[in-house]
Motif scaffolding. Structure first.
Motif, mmCIF file in Angstrom:
data_model
loop_
_atom_site.group_PDB
_atom_site.id
_atom_site.type_symbol
_atom_site.label_atom_id
_atom_site.label_comp_id
_atom_site.label_asym_id
_atom_site.label_seq_id
_atom_site.Cartn_x
_atom_site.Cartn_y
_atom_site.Cartn_z
ATOM 1 N N UNK A 88 -14.817 -54.828 -47.818
ATOM 2 C CA UNK A 88 -16.001 -55.341 -47.111
ATOM 3 C C UNK A 88 -16.367 -56.748 -47.535
ATOM 4 N N UNK A 89 -15.986 -57.164 -48.723
ATOM 5 C CA UNK A 89 -16.357 -58.487 -49.221
ATOM 6 C C UNK A 89 -15.332 -59.567 -48.896
ATOM 7 N N UNK A 90 -14.205 -59.192 -48.310
ATOM 8 C CA UNK A 90 -13.152 -60.175 -48.042
ATOM 9 C C UNK A 90 -13.282 -60.752 -46.641
ATOM 10 N N UNK A 91 -12.943 -62.044 -46.533
ATOM 11 C CA UNK A 91 -12.918 -62.693 -45.219
ATOM 12 C C UNK A 91 -11.542 -62.611 -44.573
ATOM 13 N N UNK A 92 -10.510 -62.477 -45.396
ATOM 14 C CA UNK A 92 -9.145 -62.377 -44.894
ATOM 15 C C UNK A 92 -8.534 -61.095 -45.438
#
Length: 139
Positions: A88-92
């Motif tokens: 959930x905290x990753x953009x990629x």
């Protein structure tokens, strides 16, 4: 010249008299359930055949139990709860992480990339998908 022949020594072994049990214990065979008379206190089976069959059944049960415990351990290792907080905290996201995020298989994400519905950028040996693209699928 005469050879001297020594007399042979004879050793006699004295065997202890055979000790028989005077026990007659009524028992039930642990394998077949038939009643029999045991001559010792530790007898469990009515005969050699039942003893052998019980041994084979015991070994078979041990093998099955060992296989079941091994399978349970493998399932626990294989089905690890994905740590959604890190996803959930990753953009990629990798293809695997993207599939975990929306609850589909990796192959579904691969097909979507091949069809052009998702854009993935090669990054080393992996393909990286932008998180916003996955979110746009549902808008």
């Amino acid at each position: 010249m005469m050879h001297h022949i020594a007399p042979r020594c004879t050793i006699t072994l004295h065997k202890a008299p055979f000790m028989s049990s005077n026990l007659y214990i009524p028992k039930t065979c642990k394998h077949c359930g038939n009643a029999f008379t045991a001559r010792t206190t530790v007898t469990k089976y009515c005969g050699d055949t039942c003893a052998k069959k019980a041994y084979k059944a015991r070994k078979r049960k041990e093998k099955v139990q060992a296989t079941l415990t091994k399978d349970m351990q493998q399932q626990k290792e294989a089905v690890q709860i994905p740590n959604l907080n890190t996803v959930n905290n990753k953009d990629f996201l990798s293809v695997t992480e993207a599939s975990q995020l929306i609850g589909v298989s990796r192959w579904t994400i691969q097909r979507m990339i091949q069809q052009g519905r998702l854009k993935a950028v090669p990054f080393g040996r992996k393909r990286i998908v932008a998180r916003w693209q996955i979110e746009n699928l549902f808008n």
